[in-house]
Design a protein around this motif. Sequence first.
Motif, mmCIF file in Angstrom:
data_model
loop_
_atom_site.group_PDB
_atom_site.id
_atom_site.type_symbol
_atom_site.label_atom_id
_atom_site.label_comp_id
_atom_site.label_asym_id
_atom_site.label_seq_id
_atom_site.Cartn_x
_atom_site.Cartn_y
_atom_site.Cartn_z
ATOM 1 N N MET A 1 0.851 -1.205 0.000
ATOM 2 C CA MET A 1 0.000 0.000 0.000
ATOM 3 C C MET A 1 0.883 1.251 0.000
ATOM 4 S SD MET A 1 -2.925 1.002 2.740
ATOM 5 C CE MET A 1 -1.780 0.959 4.086
ATOM 6 N N ARG A 2 0.521 2.195 -0.863
ATOM 7 C CA ARG A 2 1.315 3.426 -0.912
ATOM 8 C C ARG A 2 0.530 4.616 -0.397
ATOM 9 N NH1 ARG A 2 3.914 4.409 -6.574
ATOM 10 N NH2 ARG A 2 4.681 6.303 -5.589
ATOM 11 N N HIS A 3 1.259 5.534 0.223
ATOM 12 C CA HIS A 3 0.667 6.779 0.706
ATOM 13 C C HIS A 3 1.257 7.925 -0.116
ATOM 14 C CE1 HIS A 3 -0.679 4.445 4.169
ATOM 15 N NE2 HIS A 3 0.553 3.965 4.256
ATOM 16 N N LEU A 4 0.634 9.091 -0.048
ATOM 17 C CA LEU A 4 1.231 10.278 -0.681
ATOM 18 C C LEU A 4 1.406 11.336 0.405
ATOM 19 C CD1 LEU A 4 2.235 11.937 -3.070
ATOM 20 C CD2 LEU A 4 -0.138 12.611 -3.528
ATOM 21 N N ILE A 5 2.643 11.456 0.878
ATOM 22 C CA ILE A 5 2.945 12.362 1.988
ATOM 23 C C ILE A 5 3.730 13.573 1.477
ATOM 24 C CG2 ILE A 5 4.089 12.534 4.251
ATOM 25 C CD1 ILE A 5 1.687 10.532 4.133
ATOM 26 N N ASP A 6 4.649 13.297 0.562
ATOM 27 C CA ASP A 6 5.577 14.315 0.061
ATOM 28 C C ASP A 6 5.471 14.285 -1.470
ATOM 29 O OD1 ASP A 6 8.335 15.062 -1.021
ATOM 30 O OD2 ASP A 6 8.730 15.381 1.112
ATOM 31 N N VAL A 90 -8.770 3.923 13.247
ATOM 32 C CA VAL A 90 -10.203 3.621 13.248
ATOM 33 C C VAL A 90 -10.842 4.009 11.913
ATOM 34 C CG1 VAL A 90 -12.394 4.251 14.331
ATOM 35 C CG2 VAL A 90 -10.388 3.774 15.749
ATOM 36 N N VAL A 91 -10.539 5.203 11.422
ATOM 37 C CA VAL A 91 -11.175 5.648 10.169
ATOM 38 C C VAL A 91 -10.787 4.726 9.010
ATOM 39 C CG1 VAL A 91 -11.315 7.525 8.487
ATOM 40 C CG2 VAL A 91 -11.422 8.042 10.922
ATOM 41 N N SER A 92 -9.599 4.151 9.093
ATOM 42 C CA SER A 92 -9.206 3.262 7.991
ATOM 43 C C SER A 92 -10.021 1.963 7.984
ATOM 44 C CB SER A 92 -7.695 3.001 7.991
ATOM 45 O OG SER A 92 -7.296 2.280 9.126
ATOM 46 N N CYS A 93 -10.782 1.719 9.052
ATOM 47 C CA CYS A 93 -11.742 0.587 9.010
ATOM 48 C C CYS A 93 -13.001 0.972 8.228
ATOM 49 C CB CYS A 93 -12.216 0.178 10.397
ATOM 50 S SG CYS A 93 -10.957 -0.142 11.584
ATOM 51 N N TYR A 94 -13.244 2.279 8.097
ATOM 52 C CA TYR A 94 -14.494 2.722 7.463
ATOM 53 C C TYR A 94 -14.293 3.194 6.022
ATOM 54 C CZ TYR A 94 -15.612 3.464 12.459
ATOM 55 O OH TYR A 94 -15.771 3.328 13.802
ATOM 56 N N ALA A 95 -13.074 3.599 5.688
ATOM 57 C CA ALA A 95 -12.869 4.251 4.387
ATOM 58 C C ALA A 95 -11.758 3.555 3.607
ATOM 59 C CB ALA A 95 -12.507 5.722 4.593
ATOM 60 N N ASP A 96 -11.872 3.575 2.283
ATOM 61 C CA ASP A 96 -10.878 2.929 1.416
ATOM 62 C C ASP A 96 -9.654 3.808 1.208
ATOM 63 O OD1 ASP A 96 -12.550 0.560 0.499
ATOM 64 O OD2 ASP A 96 -13.872 2.261 0.087
ATOM 65 N N SER A 115 -2.173 3.405 9.467
ATOM 66 C CA SER A 115 -3.410 3.295 8.693
ATOM 67 C C SER A 115 -3.481 2.012 7.877
ATOM 68 C CB SER A 115 -3.498 4.493 7.743
ATOM 69 O OG SER A 115 -4.650 4.389 6.956
ATOM 70 N N ASP A 116 -4.675 1.458 7.774
ATOM 71 C CA ASP A 116 -4.885 0.299 6.898
ATOM 72 C C ASP A 116 -5.381 0.744 5.520
ATOM 73 O OD1 ASP A 116 -4.132 -1.588 8.857
ATOM 74 O OD2 ASP A 116 -6.053 -1.270 9.857
#
Length: 307
Positions: A1-6, A90-96, A115-116
């Motif tokens: 899984m990738r995030h966009l932080i920078d 917690v929010v990562s349980c509700y949102a993609d 985050s998941d």
Amino acid sequence: MRHLIDPMDLTVKEIDELLELADDIIENKEKYAKVCDGKKLATLFFEPSTRTRLSFEAAMMELGGNVLGFSSSDSSSSAKGESVSDTVKVVSCYADIIAMRHPKEGAPFLASLKSDSPIINAGDGGHNHPTQTLTDLLTIHREKGRLDNITIGFCGDLKFGRTVHSLVKALSRYENVNYIMISPVELEIPQYLKEEVFEKEGMTYQQVRTIDEVIDQLDILYMTRVQKERFFNEADYVRLKDTYILDMPKLKNAKEDLSILHPLPRVNEIAVEVDDDPRACYFRQALYGKYVRMALIMKMLGIAKPE
Ligand code: NCD
């Protein structure tokens, strides 16, 4: 899984692909109307926002997905003392996918460790704002047809302005970008950017104090608001806030194809009379922000371009 932080989390090739996808979305909106059917975006905004949050939400809606979230820390459990990490877990349980803005530098990065779901940094303090950068790059590309061989003037609060920091970094990977930094001495770009981006990459830049002395050289003028909320004392803000006001007389010597950008919100730094000049791009830029976020949401959710 990738995030966009920078903004540097994306390669130049990925940025090109995102801009191309955004262009296609602009041309063929109906094709994309259902691609995120059943997906949810959460917007967790611990700091005020109009464009970033609403354009993220509109982007997800126009892709056929749904949105949930909060627009201030007071209306979340952060007001009860919950940590950002716990909120995000917690929010990562509700949102993609999650777009998050926070006044503390590094908060979205910390959140990404827990985050998941993929996290998109929607602005962390005076640090980074990668989706504004994508918006700015799409705007420059659509206005100029290129991201290299440009002279760009950054004007205003270059010290605290995260949109400036992110865009400077992103542009450092393109050839022959000539930077003119226009600010009072107190609001110059931070030392770390001078050292880690300009000096390390061997880039040349000028620092000047007035718009007038450089306006005739610019292909792009990137105006910014003095970031009131990041000042340590009110007196300094009051003294510096109206240092630059772009009005029609100031544009007298500007190129005919100058593009004036501003991430918005504007306070006083661009006179309203400039809005009707064809060189003013900032409202188009805000619109492009929605399309490039549509492209980004698709990419981060692994959704292929529809045929
Ligand atoms: C910018 C921000 O939040 O950094 N706004 C935006 O996202 N378009 C610029 C600013 O607040 O001045």
